[in-house]
Scaffold this motif. Structure first.
Motif, short mmCIF file in Angstrom:
data_model
loop_
_atom_site.label_atom_id
_atom_site.label_comp_id
_atom_site.label_asym_id
_atom_site.label_seq_id
_atom_site.Cartn_x
_atom_site.Cartn_y
_atom_site.Cartn_z
N THR A 58 0.84 -1.20 0.00
CA THR A 58 0.00 0.00 0.00
C THR A 58 0.87 1.24 0.00
OG1 THR A 58 -0.14 0.17 2.40
CG2 THR A 58 -1.75 -1.24 1.30
N ASN A 59 0.24 2.40 -0.23
CA ASN A 59 1.01 3.64 -0.24
C ASN A 59 1.48 4.02 1.17
OD1 ASN A 59 -1.43 4.44 0.78
ND2 ASN A 59 -1.82 5.99 -0.77
N ALA A 60 0.97 3.36 2.21
CA ALA A 60 1.44 3.57 3.57
C ALA A 60 2.63 2.66 3.89
CB ALA A 60 0.31 3.32 4.56
N GLY A 61 2.96 1.74 2.99
CA GLY A 61 4.11 0.86 3.18
C GLY A 61 3.76 -0.49 3.78
N PHE A 62 2.49 -0.82 3.89
CA PHE A 62 2.08 -2.10 4.46
C PHE A 62 2.06 -3.17 3.38
CE2 PHE A 62 -0.12 0.88 7.39
CZ PHE A 62 0.58 0.53 8.54
N PHE A 78 -3.44 -8.32 6.38
CA PHE A 78 -2.08 -7.96 6.76
C PHE A 78 -1.54 -8.94 7.78
CE2 PHE A 78 -4.10 -3.98 5.51
CZ PHE A 78 -3.21 -3.55 4.54
N GLY A 79 -0.34 -9.43 7.58
CA GLY A 79 0.30 -10.32 8.54
C GLY A 79 -0.32 -11.70 8.57
N ASN A 80 0.02 -12.45 9.62
CA ASN A 80 -0.47 -13.82 9.77
C ASN A 80 -1.81 -13.87 10.50
OD1 ASN A 80 1.77 -14.84 8.50
ND2 ASN A 80 2.94 -14.98 10.39
N ASN A 81 -2.22 -12.75 11.08
CA ASN A 81 -3.46 -12.71 11.83
C ASN A 81 -4.63 -12.64 10.86
OD1 ASN A 81 -5.52 -12.31 13.62
ND2 ASN A 81 -4.64 -10.49 14.57
N LYS A 82 -5.48 -13.65 10.89
CA LYS A 82 -6.61 -13.71 9.97
C LYS A 82 -7.67 -12.65 10.28
CE LYS A 82 -5.09 -17.29 7.77
NZ LYS A 82 -4.41 -17.11 6.53
N ASN A 83 -7.61 -12.04 11.47
CA ASN A 83 -8.59 -11.02 11.84
C ASN A 83 -8.17 -9.62 11.40
OD1 ASN A 83 -10.25 -12.91 13.08
ND2 ASN A 83 -9.11 -12.77 15.00
N CYS A 84 -7.00 -9.50 10.84
CA CYS A 84 -6.52 -8.17 10.42
C CYS A 84 -6.78 -7.98 8.93
CB CYS A 84 -5.03 -8.05 10.72
SG CYS A 84 -4.41 -6.39 10.46
N ARG A 85 -8.03 -7.76 8.60
CA ARG A 85 -8.45 -7.52 7.22
C ARG A 85 -9.02 -6.12 7.15
NH1 ARG A 85 -11.25 -13.26 5.55
NH2 ARG A 85 -9.33 -14.46 5.76
N ILE A 86 -8.47 -5.32 6.25
CA ILE A 86 -8.85 -3.92 6.16
C ILE A 86 -9.34 -3.60 4.76
CG2 ILE A 86 -8.03 -1.55 6.37
CD1 ILE A 86 -5.97 -2.59 8.36
N PRO A 87 -10.54 -3.03 4.64
CA PRO A 87 -11.00 -2.56 3.32
C PRO A 87 -10.32 -1.24 2.97
CG PRO A 87 -12.71 -2.20 4.95
CD PRO A 87 -11.58 -2.89 5.65
N MET A 88 -9.95 -1.10 1.72
CA MET A 88 -9.32 0.14 1.26
C MET A 88 -9.60 0.35 -0.22
SD MET A 88 -5.29 -0.97 1.17
CE MET A 88 -5.21 -0.92 2.91
N LYS A 89 -9.36 1.56 -0.69
CA LYS A 89 -9.52 1.89 -2.11
C LYS A 89 -8.42 1.23 -2.92
CE LYS A 89 -12.92 4.87 -2.08
NZ LYS A 89 -14.16 4.58 -2.77
N LYS A 90 -8.74 0.89 -4.16
CA LYS A 90 -7.73 0.30 -5.05
C LYS A 90 -6.57 1.26 -5.30
CE LYS A 90 -10.16 -3.05 -7.91
NZ LYS A 90 -10.58 -3.35 -9.28
N GLU A 91 -6.86 2.56 -5.29
CA GLU A 91 -5.82 3.55 -5.57
C GLU A 91 -4.74 3.59 -4.49
OE1 GLU A 91 -9.19 4.50 -5.69
OE2 GLU A 91 -9.26 4.17 -7.85
N ALA A 92 -5.01 2.99 -3.32
CA ALA A 92 -4.03 2.97 -2.24
C ALA A 92 -2.95 1.92 -2.48
CB ALA A 92 -4.71 2.72 -0.90
N ILE A 93 -3.13 1.08 -3.48
CA ILE A 93 -2.14 0.04 -3.79
C ILE A 93 -1.14 0.59 -4.80
CG2 ILE A 93 -1.84 -2.23 -4.82
CD1 ILE A 93 -4.62 -2.91 -3.71
N ILE A 94 0.14 0.46 -4.47
CA ILE A 94 1.17 1.01 -5.36
C ILE A 94 2.00 -0.06 -6.03
CG2 ILE A 94 1.33 3.22 -4.18
CD1 ILE A 94 3.88 2.17 -2.84
N GLN A 95 1.94 -1.31 -5.52
CA GLN A 95 2.73 -2.38 -6.12
C GLN A 95 2.00 -3.70 -5.96
OE1 GLN A 95 6.65 -2.62 -4.51
NE2 GLN A 95 7.28 -4.29 -5.82
N VAL A 96 2.02 -4.52 -7.00
CA VAL A 96 1.35 -5.82 -6.99
C VAL A 96 2.36 -6.88 -7.41
CG1 VAL A 96 -0.47 -7.22 -8.02
CG2 VAL A 96 -0.88 -4.82 -7.56
#
Length: 115
Positions: A58-62, A78-96
């Motif tokens: 993401t553009n925040a570096g996550f 994010f991470g190994n924790n299955k409960n850490c799921r965050i909705p975000m805009k597609k534009e926040a992704i900078i690398q795939v």
């Protein structure tokens, strides 16, 4: 005679000024506008090929993995924790990074390490 000399030099100076302005606009196009358009097109292609299971930054570096997608939003885990799921805009992704690309990259590193 003096008037004729100043009139011809003024028209010649105006023509060179027009050429300078056109050259300046061309330089601005190739140094500023064209690279920006190429980057915008690259980002659009990257986001259109985004699929669940892809690793993203993401553009925040996550670093995370895409779990679900809608038209404009994605849910990233994010991470190994299955409960850490965050909705975000597609534009926040900078690398795939596609899973197949990651496997090929790891295989290439292993081959270099064994040589």
């Amino acid at each position: 005679m003096f008037l004729a000399d100043s009139a011809s030099s003024a028209s010649g100076g105006g023509f060179s000024m027009i050429i300078m302005v056109v050259a300046l606009i061309a330089i601005m196009y190739f140094l500023m506008i064209r690279p920006q358009n190429k980057e915008k097109k690259r980002m659009q292609n990257m986001l259109s090929s985004l699929e669940p299971g892809d690793a993203v930054v993401t553009n925040a570096g996550f670093y995370g993995v895409v779990i679900d997608m809608t038209e404009d939003d994605v849910i990233v885990e994010f991470g190994n924790n299955k409960n850490c799921r965050i909705p975000m805009k597609k534009e926040a992704i900078i690398q795939v990074e596609k899973p197949a690309d990651a496997i090929a990259k790891k295989d290439g590193e292993k081959k270099e390490g064994t040589k």
